[in-house]
Design a protein around this motif. Structure first.
Motif, PDB file in Angstrom:
ATOM      1  N   LYS B   9      77.114 -29.928  -7.564  1.00 28.59           N
ATOM      2  CA  LYS B   9      78.516 -30.354  -7.682  1.00 28.59           C
ATOM      3  C   LYS B   9      78.626 -31.635  -8.483  1.00 28.59           C
ATOM      4  O   LYS B   9      79.499 -31.783  -9.347  1.00 28.59           O
ATOM      5  N   LEU B  10      77.735 -32.596  -8.185  1.00 26.45           N
ATOM      6  CA  LEU B  10      77.768 -33.865  -8.916  1.00 26.45           C
ATOM      7  C   LEU B  10      77.479 -33.629 -10.390  1.00 26.45           C
ATOM      8  O   LEU B  10      78.073 -34.246 -11.270  1.00 26.45           O
ATOM      9  N   LYS B  11      76.568 -32.705 -10.643  1.00 28.39           N
ATOM     10  CA  LYS B  11      76.181 -32.422 -12.019  1.00 28.39           C
ATOM     11  C   LYS B  11      77.364 -31.836 -12.780  1.00 28.39           C
ATOM     12  O   LYS B  11      77.658 -32.238 -13.904  1.00 28.39           O
ATOM     13  N   ALA B  13      80.400 -32.360 -12.124  1.00 26.73           N
ATOM     14  CA  ALA B  13      81.390 -33.417 -12.317  1.00 26.73           C
ATOM     15  C   ALA B  13      80.931 -34.433 -13.371  1.00 26.73           C
ATOM     16  O   ALA B  13      81.667 -35.349 -13.710  1.00 26.73           O
ATOM     17  N   GLY B  14      79.703 -34.270 -13.870  1.00 26.74           N
ATOM     18  CA  GLY B  14      79.220 -35.147 -14.938  1.00 26.74           C
ATOM     19  C   GLY B  14      78.834 -36.538 -14.487  1.00 26.74           C
ATOM     20  O   GLY B  14      78.809 -37.478 -15.278  1.00 26.74           O
ATOM     21  N   ILE B  15      78.506 -36.686 -13.203  1.00 20.26           N
ATOM     22  CA  ILE B  15      78.168 -38.012 -12.677  1.00 20.26           C
ATOM     23  C   ILE B  15      76.749 -38.394 -13.109  1.00 20.26           C
ATOM     24  O   ILE B  15      75.842 -37.576 -13.070  1.00 20.26           O
ATOM     25  N   SER B  16      76.589 -39.643 -13.521  1.00 18.46           N
ATOM     26  CA  SER B  16      75.244 -40.175 -13.779  1.00 18.46           C
ATOM     27  C   SER B  16      74.801 -40.993 -12.578  1.00 18.46           C
ATOM     28  O   SER B  16      75.570 -41.791 -12.057  1.00 18.46           O
ATOM     29  N   GLN B 278      82.514 -45.170 -12.436  1.00 15.12           N
ATOM     30  CA  GLN B 278      82.752 -43.721 -12.338  1.00 15.12           C
ATOM     31  C   GLN B 278      83.667 -43.408 -11.171  1.00 15.12           C
ATOM     32  O   GLN B 278      84.536 -42.547 -11.262  1.00 15.12           O
ATOM     33  N   SER B 283      85.769 -39.920 -12.549  1.00 17.37           N
ATOM     34  CA  SER B 283      85.064 -38.967 -13.406  1.00 17.37           C
ATOM     35  C   SER B 283      83.720 -39.545 -13.822  1.00 17.37           C
ATOM     36  O   SER B 283      83.476 -40.741 -13.683  1.00 17.37           O
TER      37      SER B 283
END
Lengths: 510, 326
Positions: B9-11, B13-16, B278, B283
């Motif tokens: 899910k985090l991936k 959402a593009g979270i680093s 973030q 985002s």
């Protein structure tokens, strides 16, 4: 991406090296992978130190004997520049003799031997029955007291053994009788008391002698010799413990010196001292033989840690645990996301727990850091510069150690005395850092990082003291390459930490 | 309420995460020997002046204890000024003097201090009380920023600033940091300050969080956080983009304040900016950084900071659509 390729290459090389060497040792040389089904092999080391005087030197050491339960084998006397030979005395005692033409400065001689459980050959006793030694002369009022004590023991016993037991009970009674109290006047320490016991038994015309040796269950450096008393019951020599009155040798007692023989003698040197250390290796019983049998052929065994002097082995058995602690820290920080105060501080705390035991260690750590933080909180009001402030905290920490030790000792809490095993410089730094954190980020952050450090230390401690892990890394130190490979892999991991699954969770809801 | 997201899910959402920030963004883009350019504010200031970057005017520097003797004469004509340690971090050791009360200096909090207090404070700065690792430091005396009125209702006591993350010279993400009573007037998000994500193409508030949870109104002033619109936005973004050229850091956090007369000014640069931005924006950084990487690969020449800022102002223009789906 180029650096990533290099990394993969290194990891492959390290994994192959580490696993390859371990596999070779396991399958080809018979090193067992688990410590299970083991036999304890003790490695006992005697270490003689003395100052050379530029003259020819001759040092001799009485050597340990087999018992009904222990076999002494594989003795090594490692001391460069010295000739070494075994000499048998008239009393059938074996002595090791080192000799050299010249010696300067501090000289160290090692005698190292392995001891296995098994039926050994105790030294032969002379055929002739031993004659009782001359009766010792007591002065009044001790003479009367001694006579009364002997009479009492005589009346309450049937033979030499029971007489000795009765007498030892009297001498060690919690509320000694008047006679005993008179005898014990001026007697200090275990050794003098043992001497008194010997003299009293001699007054009863029983042949007795002192027996010094090592209790192998006391593992560690700088062991002292324990004293037992042996008495002749008309048929054979029987050992008796002058503290408990127990008859017979314990299964793990290794006799080193009997009677009036010299334990150690150094001619041509001065300030000589002798210390012993014991390390217990768990070796799979079936494989002990294989290991020893191959020792001469396989180079890899020749370079194993088992060939080092015992004291060094002891050090390495702890040193080799540190990389495991480091791995735990790396996993907890980079994969789990636990915040700690100071990167490797938790490892040092975990090492201190080895000495203090876990529960006592946690309590001591919390008390020392907690009280230290309170005092440091006051220091910060004085606006001190960094280095003097750190030095002040360091002194506070040492003061705390002293105070805790004294209070603990007076209260009978012996565990508290182990507080000195906490590395004080690290504790001082921890207090300093947490205090700064408190001022800048608040108490919550201090709790998070302090708790994180403690949790990491506890986990590292649990892993480091796990019997299988500790054994594996001592027997297969090449596994460090594998640990290194894993750490390198984590070093390039760009995925999420466990804690971030929580931290960034709100972001998945838009 | 303890919810946990899956890595997948985090991936999406593009979270680093921190590991990616450390290994990819910082280690690969920020050469360590360039760190002093941002860790020492005096160096930053000199670089900024050469590179044409707007900063609060430097009035003077105290380098040695001996120079304090000359300080009373130096301070005499100055009504308002700021004293800060050159190597201080997170606002430590900064004193803002807003006026005089006879012989005494009046701080922004209303308390007063004597010249003796000031000289002792400067001595503390010089001996490294506020710098990392206690290294010797110098004290900078700066002109005071006259904060623009935009944030007047949106902050409690402290100084509002705008953090812009600049990746390889391209502004990527921005947020305003507003202090609250809970954060004790400090603009640190993890101490309870409010983070307001800003639309990188317009400077409008997108979304606000306090302690990582969404908020709509400022808890102390009651102002509606979504009403924030940062003026002079294009200029601010150009300023942020320009910071890359003087520091040569590929992953950079620029802290910017708005002065009534001079407009956006850089007050501090950071070579290790955090990831809370973030959460404030609702985002992830990753798709935006990938978009920049893609853009750079397609270029034939290095763009100027103006061109990069212009690109960023239109490239990340999806603030509106985010609101629609949210």
């Amino acid at each position: 991406m180029h650096s990533r390729l290099q990394l993969y290459l290194w990891m492959a090389v390290l994994l192959m090296l580490g696993l390859g060497a371990a596999a070779y040792k396991h399958w080809e040389l018979g090193f067992p992978l688990v410590p299970g089904k083991t036999q304890t092999v003790w490695t006992v080391e005697a270490r003689i130190e003395f100052e050379g005087t530029d003259r020819p030197v001759k040092a001799s050491l009485n050597l340990p004997d087999d018992t009904e339960n222990l076999v002494v084998v594989e003795s090594v006397a490692a001391s460069p520049g010295y000739g070494f030979e075994l000499m048998k005395s008239k009393e059938h005692e074996v002595r090791g003799v080192w000799s050299a033409r010249q010696s300067k400065d501090t000289q160290t001689l090692y005698y190292k031997t392995n001891v296995y459980r098994g039926k050994g050959k105790p030294p032969e006793e002379p055929k002739k029955k031993p004659k009782p030694a001359d009766k010792p002369v007591f002065t009044e009022p001790k003479a009367t007291a001694a006579n009364a004590l002997l009479e009492d023991a005589y009346r309450h016993s049937a033979d030499a053994e029971t007489l000795a037991i009765r007498m030892i009970e009297q001498l060690n009674a919690e509320k000694p009788e008047d006679n005993v109290r008179i005898l014990l006047q001026g007697i200090k320490g275990r050794s003098q008391k043992n001497q008194l016991t010997v003299e009293l038994l001699r007054s009863a015309e029983i042949p007795v002698r002192l027996l010094r040796g090592i209790e192998l269950t006391d593992i560690g450096r700088r062991q002292n010799l324990q004293e037992l008393i042996e008495l002749y019951n008309g048929d054979q020599w029987i050992a008796i413990d002058p503290r408990s009155g127990e008859l017979g040798l314990s299964e793990t007692f290794l006799p080193w010196q009997r009677g009036d023989q010299w334990l150690m003698q150094v001619e041509g040197g001065k300030d000589s001292s002798l210390s012993f250390s014991v390390i217990a290796n768990e070796r799979a019983g079936r494989n002990v033989a294989i290991l020893l049998g191959r020792e001469e052929q396989a180079g890899i065994v020749d370079f194993s840690l088992f060939t080092l002097p015992v004291e060094v082995q002891n050090t390495f058995s702890i040193l080799l645990l540190i990389p495991i602690g480091a791995l735990v820290v790396v996993i907890l920080r980079n994969l789990v996301g636990i915040r700690t105060s100071g990167t490797f501080m938790p490892i040092l705390i975990a090492l201190a727990f080895l000495q203090t035991t876990l529960f006592v260690g946690i309590v001591l750590f919390v008390v020392v850091v907690g009280v230290g933080l309170m005092i440091r909180g006051y220091l910060s009001r004085l606006n001190l510069l960094l280095v003097p402030r750190l030095a002040a905290v360091l002194i506070v920490v040492i003061g705390l150690y002293v105070a805790l030790s004294i209070i603990g000792f007076k209260m009978g809490l012996m565990g508290v005395l182990s507080v000195t095993y906490f590395p004080m410089i690290i504790i001082a730094w921890t207090i300093e850092r947490m205090s700064v954190l408190w001022e800048e980020e608040g108490a919550r952050e201090v709790m998070i990082q302090g708790g994180g450090s403690l949790l990491t230390a506890i986990l590292a401690h649990l892993v480091m003291t796990e019997r299988h892990v500790a054994y594996l890394f001592f027997a297969f130190p090449e596994l460090l390459f594998v640990v290194l490979a894993i750490i390198l892999a984590i070093g390039q991991y760009t995925g999420y930490r466990l804690s971030e699954l929580r931290r960034f969770e709100p972001l998945t809801r838009y | 309420m303890f919810r946990i997201a899956t890595p997948g899910k985090l991936k999406r959402a593009g979270i680093s995460g921190m590991n990616r920030r450390n290994v990819e963004y910082i280690a690969q883009n920020n050469p360590r020997h360039h760190f002093p350019r941002v860790d020492d504010k005096l160096v930053t200031k000199q670089l900024a002046l050469h590179g044409g970057i707007a900063v609060p005017t430097l009035l003077g520097v105290v380098k040695y204890t001996g120079q304090i003797k000359r300080l009373p004469k130096f301070l005499e004509p100055l009504e308002q000024f700021v004293i800060k340690p050159s190597k201080g971090s997170s606002g430590k050791g900064i004193i803002v003097i807003v006026g005089r009360d006879g012989e005494r200096f009046v701080k922004s909090s209303g308390k007063t201090m004597t010249f003796h207090d000031i000289s002792r404070h400067i001595n503390n700065i010089l001996s490294g009380l506020f710098s990392l690792g206690g290294r010797p430091d110098v004290a900078m005396i700066e002109e005071m920023v006259r904060f623009a009125d935009v944030f007047e209702n949106f902050t409690y006591e402290g100084v509002p600033d705008i953090r812009v993350i600049v990746y390889k010279g391209y502004p990527v993400m921005a947020m305003a940091r507003l202090s609250t009573s809970a954060s004790d007037g400090k603009a640190n998000l993890h101490q309870g300050a409010i983070g307001v994500g800003l639309d990188i193409s317009t400077g409008r508030a997108l979304h606000a969080v306090q302690n990582a949870r969404p908020v709509e109104y400022h808890p102390d002033t009651g102002a509606r956080l979504k009403d924030i619109v940062v003026p002079q936005w294009d200029e601010l973004i150009r300023l942020a983009a320009n910071c890359h050229d003087v520091t040569e850091l590929g992953y950079l956090g620029a802290d910017i304040v708005l002065d009534k007369e001079r407009g956006p000014l850089i007050i501090e640069l950071n070579a290790r900016p955090g990831l809370a931005i973030q959460v404030a924006n609702g985002s992830g950084l990753k798709p935006r950084i990938e978009k920049i990487e893609h853009e750079i690969r397609g270029q034939l020449r290095r763009l100027s900071s103006e061109e990069r800022a212009a690109w960023s102002l239109q490239a990340f223009n999806y603030g509106e659509s985010e609101e629609d789906t949210g």
